[in-house]
Scaffold this motif. Structure first.
Motif, short mmCIF file in Angstrom:
data_model
loop_
_atom_site.label_atom_id
_atom_site.label_comp_id
_atom_site.label_asym_id
_atom_site.label_seq_id
_atom_site.Cartn_x
_atom_site.Cartn_y
_atom_site.Cartn_z
N LYS A 64 0.84 -1.19 0.00
CA LYS A 64 0.00 0.00 0.00
C LYS A 64 0.88 1.24 0.00
O LYS A 64 2.01 1.24 0.51
CB LYS A 64 -0.93 0.03 1.22
CG LYS A 64 -0.23 0.20 2.56
CD LYS A 64 -1.23 0.28 3.71
CE LYS A 64 -0.51 0.42 5.05
NZ LYS A 64 -1.47 0.47 6.19
N GLN A 65 0.37 2.32 -0.60
CA GLN A 65 1.04 3.61 -0.57
C GLN A 65 0.18 4.58 0.22
O GLN A 65 -1.03 4.66 0.02
CB GLN A 65 1.25 4.14 -1.99
CG GLN A 65 1.91 5.51 -2.04
CD GLN A 65 2.24 5.94 -3.46
OE1 GLN A 65 3.20 5.48 -4.05
NE2 GLN A 65 1.41 6.80 -4.03
N THR A 77 -3.40 5.96 -0.55
CA THR A 77 -3.66 6.46 -1.89
C THR A 77 -3.63 5.39 -2.97
O THR A 77 -4.12 5.62 -4.08
CB THR A 77 -2.64 7.56 -2.26
OG1 THR A 77 -1.31 7.02 -2.18
CG2 THR A 77 -2.77 8.76 -1.33
N HIS A 78 -3.04 4.23 -2.68
CA HIS A 78 -2.93 3.22 -3.73
C HIS A 78 -2.58 1.87 -3.13
O HIS A 78 -1.90 1.80 -2.10
CB HIS A 78 -1.85 3.61 -4.74
CG HIS A 78 -1.93 2.86 -6.03
ND1 HIS A 78 -2.92 3.06 -6.95
CD2 HIS A 78 -1.14 1.88 -6.56
CE1 HIS A 78 -2.75 2.26 -7.98
NE2 HIS A 78 -1.68 1.53 -7.77
N PHE A 80 -0.78 -1.68 -4.48
CA PHE A 80 0.01 -2.25 -5.58
C PHE A 80 -0.13 -3.77 -5.59
O PHE A 80 0.12 -4.42 -4.57
CB PHE A 80 1.48 -1.87 -5.44
CG PHE A 80 1.76 -0.40 -5.58
CD1 PHE A 80 1.77 0.20 -6.83
CD2 PHE A 80 2.00 0.38 -4.47
CE1 PHE A 80 2.03 1.56 -6.96
CE2 PHE A 80 2.25 1.74 -4.59
CZ PHE A 80 2.27 2.34 -5.84
N ASP A 84 2.25 -4.53 -11.01
CA ASP A 84 2.22 -3.08 -10.90
C ASP A 84 3.64 -2.54 -10.76
O ASP A 84 4.54 -3.22 -10.24
CB ASP A 84 1.40 -2.64 -9.69
CG ASP A 84 -0.10 -2.74 -9.94
OD1 ASP A 84 -0.48 -2.96 -11.10
OD2 ASP A 84 -0.87 -2.62 -8.97
N ASP A 89 5.06 7.67 -10.34
CA ASP A 89 4.59 9.01 -9.98
C ASP A 89 5.67 9.84 -9.30
O ASP A 89 5.44 11.00 -8.94
CB ASP A 89 3.34 8.93 -9.10
CG ASP A 89 3.54 8.04 -7.88
OD1 ASP A 89 4.66 7.50 -7.71
OD2 ASP A 89 2.59 7.87 -7.11
N ARG A 141 -4.34 10.48 -9.78
CA ARG A 141 -4.54 10.31 -8.34
C ARG A 141 -5.41 11.44 -7.79
O ARG A 141 -6.27 11.23 -6.94
CB ARG A 141 -3.19 10.26 -7.62
CG ARG A 141 -2.30 9.11 -8.05
CD ARG A 141 -2.70 7.79 -7.41
NE ARG A 141 -2.05 6.67 -8.06
CZ ARG A 141 -0.81 6.27 -7.78
NH1 ARG A 141 -0.09 6.90 -6.88
NH2 ARG A 141 -0.29 5.22 -8.40
N TYR A 189 -8.64 4.04 2.57
CA TYR A 189 -8.42 4.23 1.13
C TYR A 189 -9.64 4.85 0.45
O TYR A 189 -9.52 5.69 -0.44
CB TYR A 189 -8.08 2.88 0.50
CG TYR A 189 -7.93 2.89 -1.00
CD1 TYR A 189 -6.91 3.61 -1.61
CD2 TYR A 189 -8.79 2.16 -1.81
CE1 TYR A 189 -6.77 3.62 -3.00
CE2 TYR A 189 -8.65 2.15 -3.19
CZ TYR A 189 -7.63 2.88 -3.77
OH TYR A 189 -7.49 2.88 -5.14
#
Length: 233
Positions: A64-65, A77-78, A80, A84, A89, A141, A189
């Motif tokens: 996860k980000q 935010t994301h 993976f 991926d 970014d 995003r 999220y």
């Protein structure tokens, strides 16, 4: 494919570099990429604001980000998934825009950006294209954050459809899968309260849309899930 078979299929060593992210396995690519030791759950890959030093391709597992704002609030935010690419970014600003953390044991391949610049055919216009892609990802995003104004059930339905499509793209069942993130992560999220997420999952179960047991999910009525995801107030 049953869940036990899915887990078995993503064990380390089962996928060659040539099957990652659609790359063709060539001597030049092997020279640029390097496999990293396995990252364990909760281990941090990159920190927010850290100088950009390369891209990472997810071989197996999930990360996860998250981004922490000036007030100290942290937003996921994301997520993976396998195939991926992490860090696209960050190319434009040469800094990672969020912290990336392993949600389970993950396998990664690193492409140091200095080596990528040396890759045959990586002319200046190609590198400029990467920067354009990086900017486009940042704009996407931002657009996704604006979409969070939609109804909670729509966001949750679209989340499950996205996960379903991702597993199907990997050759696994799009209907039955395991998600390593917690419901708190999912709620964060989707910009929802944990209680809202749990209540909606229970509602989806009661209406026969899906079943959930811990981290295991099974989509029982795919068409109904699509109907919810396409509904706009």
């Amino acid at each position: 494919m049953k869940l036990a078979q899915q887990r078995k299929a993503v064990q380390f060593g089962q996928r060659s570099l040539g099957n990652i992210a659609g790359f063709t396995e060539t001597d030049a690519l092997r020279d640029v990429c390097r496999s990293l030791p396995a990252f364990r759950r909760k281990q941090v890959l990159v920190k927010q604001g850290e100088n950009f030093h390369g891209l990472y391709i997810v071989r197996c597992g999930m990360l996860k980000q998250s981004h922490r704002d000036r007030s100290g609030d942290e937003q996921i935010t994301h997520f993976f998934l396998p195939d991926d690419v992490i860090g696209l970014d960050a190319i434009e600003d040469r800094r990672y825009i969020g912290r990336v953390t392993a949600l389970e044991t993950v396998g990664l391949v690193q492409i140091p950006f200095a080596r990528l610049e040396e890759f045959p055919g990586a002319q200046e216009n190609h590198l400029q294209l990467l920067c354009c892609l990086s900017r486009a990802m940042q704009r996407e995003r931002t657009r996704m954050r604006h979409m969070m104004s939609q109804a909670s059930e729509v966001r949750l339905a679209r989340f499950f459809l996205t996960m379903s499509n991702s597993f199907q793209a990997q050759g696994f069942s799009p209907y039955q899968f395991r998600l390593p993130m917690t419901r708190c992560d999912i709620a964060n999220y989707l910009c929802m309260a944990f209680e809202t997420t749990s209540r909606l999952i229970s509602r989806f179960q009661q209406s026969g849309v899906l079943t959930a047991h811990g981290h295991e999910y099974c989509i029982e009525d795919y068409d109904a899930l699509i109907d919810i995801a396409e509904y706009v107030k």
